[in-house]
Write an enzyme that holds these catalytic residues in place. Structure first.
Site, PDB file in Angstrom:
ATOM      1  N   ASP A 263      -3.101  -1.553 -12.403  1.00  0.00           N
ATOM      2  CA  ASP A 263      -3.183  -1.608 -10.946  1.00  0.00           C
ATOM      3  C   ASP A 263      -2.785  -2.978 -10.399  1.00  0.00           C
ATOM      4  O   ASP A 263      -2.137  -3.065  -9.366  1.00  0.00           O
ATOM      5  CB  ASP A 263      -4.631  -1.286 -10.529  1.00  0.00           C
ATOM      6  CG  ASP A 263      -4.788  -1.102  -9.037  1.00  0.00           C
ATOM      7  OD1 ASP A 263      -3.851  -0.576  -8.410  1.00  0.00           O
ATOM      8  OD2 ASP A 263      -5.838  -1.479  -8.494  1.00  0.00           O
ATOM      9  N   HIS A 268       1.179  -6.925  -8.917  1.00  0.00           N
ATOM     10  CA  HIS A 268       0.951  -8.101  -8.066  1.00  0.00           C
ATOM     11  C   HIS A 268       0.851  -9.409  -8.858  1.00  0.00           C
ATOM     12  O   HIS A 268       1.435 -10.419  -8.476  1.00  0.00           O
ATOM     13  CB  HIS A 268      -0.350  -7.928  -7.267  1.00  0.00           C
ATOM     14  CG  HIS A 268      -0.431  -6.626  -6.522  1.00  0.00           C
ATOM     15  ND1 HIS A 268       0.661  -6.022  -5.943  1.00  0.00           N
ATOM     16  CD2 HIS A 268      -1.482  -5.813  -6.252  1.00  0.00           C
ATOM     17  CE1 HIS A 268       0.287  -4.909  -5.360  1.00  0.00           C
ATOM     18  NE2 HIS A 268      -1.012  -4.747  -5.529  1.00  0.00           N
TER      19      HIS A 268
HETATM   20  C1  BG6 Z   1      -3.346  -2.330  -4.444  1.00  0.00           C
HETATM   21  C2  BG6 Z   1      -4.271  -1.887  -5.527  1.00  0.00           C
HETATM   22  O1  BG6 Z   1      -2.018  -2.308  -4.897  1.00  0.00           O
HETATM   23  O2  BG6 Z   1      -3.677  -3.649  -4.044  1.00  0.00           O
HETATM   24  C3  BG6 Z   1      -5.723  -1.963  -5.050  1.00  0.00           C
HETATM   25  O3  BG6 Z   1      -3.963  -0.553  -5.890  1.00  0.00           O
HETATM   26  C4  BG6 Z   1      -6.033  -3.341  -4.526  1.00  0.00           C
HETATM   27  O4  BG6 Z   1      -6.615  -1.616  -6.084  1.00  0.00           O
HETATM   28  C5  BG6 Z   1      -4.982  -3.772  -3.517  1.00  0.00           C
HETATM   29  O5  BG6 Z   1      -7.299  -3.278  -3.906  1.00  0.00           O
HETATM   30  C6  BG6 Z   1      -5.169  -5.213  -3.119  1.00  0.00           C
HETATM   31  O6  BG6 Z   1      -4.308  -5.494  -2.066  1.00  0.00           O
HETATM   32  P1  BG6 Z   1      -4.675  -6.605  -0.992  1.00  0.00           P
HETATM   33  O7  BG6 Z   1      -3.471  -6.710  -0.123  1.00  0.00           O
HETATM   34  O8  BG6 Z   1      -5.903  -6.145  -0.279  1.00  0.00           O
HETATM   35  O9  BG6 Z   1      -4.939  -7.845  -1.801  1.00  0.00           O
END
Ligand code: BG6
Length: 516
Positions: A263, A268
């Protein structure tokens, strides 16, 4: 079941909006339009683009989903989404919302039914003719990922995947997760590229749309003072943290098949790592930036069973409470929809080594987790200590440059200063740049930025086929290891910074995690 063509109109953007030139007229089709992503992120992002004059004066949006819904109902639910989820500061008054909603239509159908795609095609052609949208189409896949291949095949069969007049464009945005391991990502890439050409394909990672993430490139390559220090001669190590206070929420069905490695790390966290560590691109364009990113991913030392044992830590939260709040939060295994003996990790920390001239010997420590004590995403560049201590008897920490990706977007740098007085006493102080103070406003929508880029044909902030596969190739051994070795879960309490082993990972190297 659509209510008929007359309820859908294109919207003329009110005259006075931002100075950005609008994108080409087009129709945006959202697959999975009744889902959470569409409601929380996509519709509000499209609205904010319209409000900022970034959408063309003529545009249409078609929601496609299995749920039966009329145009009217879709329009009403869109207005609700805008009111609930639009970025703070967006003008979401009734008139403007209604005006936007008039551009929304809905087509319901099963993803495996060719007739549903014929219906979609018909609707697209109608709207195109009525509003002169020039045949430009943007398909957004926001369904569960197992449906992507089906939609791609159906778009192909319905003759919707390519432009037919030689002038218009057809593009497709594919949501993450792009596959669930290397093999499935390769398979999906193959299926996509049998139907679309690579320049039509926009694999989205919303982190790349965050202003602060893009600002990392500006900091590095738009200034003369940082890049000379950005290497093994001056940097001791790098820490990248993406901490969330939220638990799994209502997403157990997805999360139980994913976990933090799939995930967050594959997407990310590796995106952030490659932006921090890549070489300067020849230009800020899709080819140059993505070429440099992939080189870095290919330089990361592959994980082996032995290095996973020493350099990767996984965790799962048990019951606990957030600092300063005594209410007890459920452990992951007690969350709705989660198996009572689930071995899915909600926390991962890893030490990454980049084997190239710039970074040899500089570890990158990554950690991400749910139900940690604070919501913060940051990149900390920890510089080496001064080589010789002129100021005896003072224990000086090293200088740290911190990029706060969210929520307090900004950059800070710590250094030492003399305390006022007769004695030579030093104190660590920080110099700070805050987005909020400098530019006002809260977090801006990463989705709006990325959809806007796609409509303009700019793929710089999207992943290429080889980039996605390189990231999966890196995490694949970790996933396999996790599957074949049973963890002792839960191993951290909700509201703490993960399992003890995550601290030991750095302590073994004589280092510590920052407490953001
Ligand atoms: C998403 C994940 O891609 O990014 C989630 O699937 C996570 O689990 C989210 O909570 C976090 O994104 P942000 O922008 O809130 O940091």
């Amino acid at each position: 079941m659509n209510s008929g063509k007359n309820t859908v109109a294109t919207v003329d953007a009110p005259a006075k909006r931002s100075s950005r030139t609008p994108a080409d007229p087009c129709t945006i089709v959202i697959f999975g339009a009744s889902g959470d992503l569409s409601r929380r992120k996509l519709i509000p992002a499209l609205y904010s683009l319209a409000a900022q004059n970034c959408l063309a004066r003529r545009f249409a949006i078609i929601g496609f989903a299995r749920t039966a819904m009329t145009d009217d109902a879709f329009q009403k639910s869109a207005i609700d989404s805008i009111k609930k989820f639009a970025e703070p500061g967006t003008n979401n008054d009734e008139v403007q919302c209604k005006e936007f909603a008039q551009a929304l239509a809905f087509v319901s159908g099963e993803y495996h039914h060719p007739e549903a795609f014929q219906k979609l095609k018909q609707r697209l052609e109608e709207l195109d003719r009525a509003h002169k949208l020039n045949g430009n189409r943007l398909f957004y896949l926001a369904t569960p990922p197992d449906i992507y291949p089906l939609i791609i095949e159906q778009l192909h069969k319905a003759g919707l995947a390519k432009n037919t007049n030689g002038k218009s464009w057809v593009r497709i945005i594919i949501e993450k997760p792009f596959g669930r391991d290397l093999e499935s990502a390769q398979k999906l890439n193959k299926a996509v590229l049998e139907v679309f050409d690579e320049p039509q394909v926009y694999r989205i990672d919303h982190y790349l749309g965050k202003d602060t993430v893009q600002n990392l490139l500006v900091l590095r390559f738009g200034n003369g003072i940082f890049e000379p220090l950005w290497n093994r001669n001056y940097v001791d190590h790098v820490q990248i943290t993406a901490a969330e206070t939220l638990g799994v929420e209502q997403r157990a069905a997805f999360y139980e098949t994913a976990g933090a490695t799939r995930d967050m790390i594959q997407s990310h966290m590796l995106q952030l790592t490659s932006l921090v560590s890549m070489e300067p691109p020849a230009a800020f364009d899709a080819t140059a930036v993505r070429n440099e990113k992939i080189k870095v991913l290919q330089s990361i030392r592959p994980f082996t069973e032995a290095s996973i044992e020493t350099d990767v830590v996984r965790g799962q939260y048990g019951p606990g409470s957030m600092p300063g709040n005594s209410s007890l939060l459920a452990g992951y295994r007690q969350e709705p929809g989660v198996k009572k003996d689930s071995n899915i990790e909600t926390f991962v920390a890893a030490k990454i080594q980049i084997d190239n001239w710039r970074w040899a010997g500089v570890p990158f420590y990554l950690r991400t987790g749910k139900r940690l004590p604070s919501r913060v995403t940051e990149i900390a560049i920890q510089f080496r200590k001064a080589p010789h201590l002129v100021f005896r008897g003072q224990d000086l920490s090293s200088n740290t440059l911190v990029l706060n990706v969210q929520p307090d977007e900004g950059i800070s740098i710590s250094f030492h200063a003399k305390l006022p007085g007769q004695e030579m006493k030093l104190k660590t102080v920080t110099m700070e740049f805050s987005y909020q103070k400098e530019f006002g406003g809260g977090e801006r929508s990463a989705y709006a930025t990325l959809i806007n880029d796609c409509m303009r044909g700019d793929a710089t902030l999207f992943d290429r086929a080889d980039g996605v596969e390189a990231a999966w190739a890196l995490v694949n051994p970790i996933l396999e290891y996790f599957e074949s070795h049973k963890p002792k879960f839960p191993n951290y309490a909700a509201g703490t910074w993960g399992p003890r082993e995550a601290d030991e990972l750095l302590e073994r190297d004589g280092r510590h995690w920052r407490k953001p």
